[in-house]
Design a protein around this motif. Structure first.
Motif, short mmCIF file in Angstrom:
data_model
loop_
_atom_site.label_atom_id
_atom_site.label_comp_id
_atom_site.label_asym_id
_atom_site.label_seq_id
_atom_site.Cartn_x
_atom_site.Cartn_y
_atom_site.Cartn_z
N VAL A 59 0.81 -1.21 0.00
CA VAL A 59 0.00 0.00 0.00
C VAL A 59 0.85 1.27 0.00
O VAL A 59 0.65 2.16 -0.85
N ALA A 60 1.79 1.39 0.93
CA ALA A 60 2.54 2.64 1.09
C ALA A 60 3.28 3.04 -0.19
O ALA A 60 3.07 4.14 -0.73
N PRO A 61 4.18 2.18 -0.72
CA PRO A 61 4.87 2.58 -1.95
C PRO A 61 3.93 2.69 -3.14
O PRO A 61 4.13 3.54 -4.02
N LEU A 62 2.89 1.85 -3.18
CA LEU A 62 1.96 1.90 -4.30
C LEU A 62 1.25 3.25 -4.35
O LEU A 62 1.14 3.88 -5.42
N VAL A 63 0.74 3.71 -3.21
CA VAL A 63 0.05 4.99 -3.17
C VAL A 63 0.99 6.12 -3.54
O VAL A 63 0.64 7.02 -4.33
N ASN A 117 0.57 5.68 7.31
CA ASN A 117 -0.30 6.84 7.35
C ASN A 117 -0.52 7.30 5.91
O ASN A 117 0.26 8.07 5.35
N VAL A 118 -1.58 6.80 5.29
CA VAL A 118 -1.80 7.02 3.86
C VAL A 118 -2.02 8.49 3.55
O VAL A 118 -1.58 8.99 2.50
N LEU A 119 -2.69 9.22 4.44
CA LEU A 119 -2.94 10.64 4.20
C LEU A 119 -1.63 11.41 4.08
O LEU A 119 -1.48 12.26 3.19
N GLN A 120 -0.68 11.12 4.95
CA GLN A 120 0.62 11.80 4.86
C GLN A 120 1.40 11.36 3.63
O GLN A 120 2.12 12.16 3.02
N ILE A 121 1.25 10.10 3.24
CA ILE A 121 1.92 9.61 2.03
C ILE A 121 1.36 10.34 0.80
O ILE A 121 2.11 10.72 -0.10
N VAL A 122 0.05 10.53 0.77
CA VAL A 122 -0.58 11.26 -0.33
C VAL A 122 -0.06 12.69 -0.38
O VAL A 122 0.22 13.23 -1.46
N PHE A 123 0.09 13.32 0.79
CA PHE A 123 0.61 14.69 0.84
C PHE A 123 2.02 14.76 0.25
O PHE A 123 2.30 15.62 -0.60
N MET A 124 2.89 13.87 0.68
CA MET A 124 4.26 13.89 0.17
C MET A 124 4.30 13.60 -1.32
O MET A 124 5.06 14.23 -2.07
N ALA A 125 3.48 12.66 -1.77
CA ALA A 125 3.45 12.33 -3.19
C ALA A 125 2.95 13.51 -4.02
O ALA A 125 3.46 13.77 -5.12
N ALA A 126 1.96 14.23 -3.49
CA ALA A 126 1.44 15.39 -4.20
C ALA A 126 2.51 16.48 -4.33
O ALA A 126 2.65 17.11 -5.39
N VAL A 127 3.27 16.68 -3.26
CA VAL A 127 4.35 17.67 -3.30
C VAL A 127 5.40 17.27 -4.34
O VAL A 127 5.85 18.09 -5.15
N VAL A 128 5.80 16.01 -4.32
CA VAL A 128 6.80 15.54 -5.29
C VAL A 128 6.27 15.65 -6.71
O VAL A 128 6.98 16.08 -7.63
N GLY A 129 5.01 15.27 -6.93
CA GLY A 129 4.43 15.34 -8.27
C GLY A 129 4.36 16.76 -8.79
O GLY A 129 4.71 17.02 -9.95
N LEU A 142 6.43 1.59 -10.09
CA LEU A 142 4.99 1.40 -10.00
C LEU A 142 4.55 0.14 -10.75
O LEU A 142 3.71 -0.62 -10.26
N SER A 143 5.13 -0.09 -11.91
CA SER A 143 4.80 -1.30 -12.67
C SER A 143 5.19 -2.57 -11.91
O SER A 143 4.46 -3.55 -11.89
N LEU A 144 6.36 -2.52 -11.27
CA LEU A 144 6.80 -3.67 -10.47
C LEU A 144 5.86 -3.92 -9.30
O LEU A 144 5.49 -5.07 -9.01
N LEU A 145 5.47 -2.85 -8.62
CA LEU A 145 4.56 -2.99 -7.47
C LEU A 145 3.21 -3.54 -7.90
O LEU A 145 2.62 -4.40 -7.23
#
Length: 465
Positions: A67-71, A159-171, A192-195
């Motif tokens: 879940v964490a790396p996938l999200v 903590n998926v919400l925090q992961i989403v926040f960090m991913a949004a910043v990186v994106g 992502l393809s591997l996961l």
């Protein structure tokens, strides 16, 4: 071809073991799980009960492992893929708007059913049957908890919400960097393809996981539990069914102007996996695949589906909290007014990201109860029945996550109608054959996939003499 070779090919075709559909495998797992759970409880077979529990826990743990790396990588790629779509800001805004509209409709249905049926009346449950949860959600935690204190803890604590926040910043940062960020994006797409491929192997275990999960529920609680929560359980299932098979088809027919039956035919694989896995995030790659097969452009799907998997929860964050709040209020003798019902609707729309697409909806429930001032001990009343409820809730979540991209794409005239009308339900073997996995790495449309399936069926047919 020689006559011997023709005869050999004909025999191989004739005696080939028939393929069991994925839905049939899951159904068999559920039925067998119920029987084994009943046996473990009635005959007090300790080792069988342990085996069922470990089987279910292992399946859920395997889903959570990715879940964490996938999200993170899915959100990064989904945001950066918007650069390939014209009117990206308009698409994102329309997506969010439809998320909110359908959530409001879902919570209204939940409240209406709860007020009509009084699910907390006549259950025989008392305030002593409840117990406060170990952790509870609050608006302060929700608002301040979005920003992580470090980059490691959100992944270790899931903590998926925090992961989403960090991913949004990186994106967003990658979008600003432009060409300089291309190496990072290429690496992210590969990871992502591997996961997704690894997660697909876990999905293959869904029939076994369903056996363990439903067997554990029957073993732990028996049939008497369902009797105590009969009205509440029926309310949740009826409410979700009204949304999925009533509201969604109406929106498809009137807003998107497409055939609702065809939508469910194409989305069925994701719905059945969601029902068993009880995880929107775990189902996300398959949801993305079926949405692409329904004719939604891949660039838009890669944004809308991951976004929806973490924020779009009509089952867990709308119908369920509305019914649960009425249920708990009736058990504890608290009268709810019009203002409370409006507050439930507000929490459902704004706080749905707190559910984070994981198994269960405890965070959203505690957030709703605490906002209304209801005792959090009411959560303990619902934990026992939660696994049975969570199946239908998650299927509703995923149906909405596939629905909204179709609605938006149709309204924006970017929906491939030929692909939509040719989309069909498929099995996991179909995806393994074309090598795309659930995420559709090759980006084929439904029509192209169907053409390949027919070509492979022709290739496997007996050679005429």
């Amino acid at each position: 071809m020689s006559s011997d070779a023709k005869l050999s090919a004909s025999k191989q075709q004739r005696f080939r073991i028939p393929r069991v559909p994925f839905w049939a495998q899951i159904l068999a797992g559920l039925v067998l799980g119920v029987l084994l759970g009943w046996l473990a409880r009635s005959a007090d077979v300790g080792w069988l009960g342990t085996a069922l529990t470990k089987t279910g826990e292992t399946f859920v743990q395997l889903l959570k492992l990715a879940v964490a790396p996938l999200v993170f990588f899915a959100i990064v790629i989904s945001i950066t893929n918007l650069r390939k779509v014209s009117n990206a800001a308009r698409l994102a805004g329309r997506t969010l708007l439809w998320f909110m509209v359908t959530s409001l409709i879902a919570v209204a249905i939940g409240l209406t059913i709860g007020l009509l049926t009084n699910p907390g009346a006549g259950t025989g449950l008392t305030t002593r049957d409840g117990a406060e949860p170990e952790s509870a959600g609050s608006w302060l935690d929700f608002l301040t908890g979005i920003v992580p204190t470090d980059v490691v803890t959100p992944f270790t604590e899931l903590n998926v919400l925090q992961i989403v926040f960090m991913a949004a910043v990186v994106g967003l940062a990658a979008l600003k960097l432009g060409p300089k960020a291309e190496p990072l994006l290429e690496l992210s797409e590969s990871v992502l393809s591997l996961l997704q491929k690894a997660l697909w192997w876990v999905i293959r275990l869904a029939p076994l996981g369903s056996l363990g999960l439903i067997g554990t529920a029957i073993k732990d609680y028996g049939w008497g539990l369902i009797g105590q929560y009969a009205t509440f359980t029926a309310d949740v299932y009826i409410g979700c069914a009204l949304v999925v098979f009533g509201v969604y088809p109406l929106l498809l027919a009137t807003v998107a102007r497409v055939n609702p039956v065809q939508f469910f035919r194409g989305a069925w694989p994701a719905l059945q996996l969601a029902f068993v896995s009880r995880s929107s995030v775990g189902t996300m790659p398959l949801t993305q695949k079926v949405t692409e097969r329904l004719g939604v452009p891949k660039e838009y799907t890669s944004f809308a589906v991951p976004f929806g998997a973490t924020t779009k929860m009509d089952g867990c964050a709308s119908i369920y909290p509305a019914l649960a709040a009425i249920f708990v209020a009736q058990i504890f003798g608290v009268d709810l007014g019009v203002g409370d019902y409006l507050l439930i609707a507000f929490v459902s729309v704004i706080g749905s990201a707190a559910t984070a697409g994981l198994t269960g909806a405890t965070v959203m429930l505690t957030l709703t109860l605490s906002t209304l001032g209801l005792p959090l001990a009411g959560v303990g009343l619902l934990l026992a029945i939660d696994p049975i409820l969570d199946m239908m809730r998650t299927a509703t979540n995923v149906a909405g996550q596939a629905l909204v991209p179709v609605l938006v794409a149709a309204r924006e005239k970017i929906l491939d109608l030929d692909a939509f009308h040719s989309a069909k339900s498929f099995s996991i073997e179909d995806l393994d054959r074309d090598g795309t996995g659930p995420a559709g790495a090759e980006g084929k449309t439904g029509a192209e996939d169907d053409a390949e399936d027919h070509a492979e069926d022709d290739a496997r047919a007996p050679v005429p003499a």
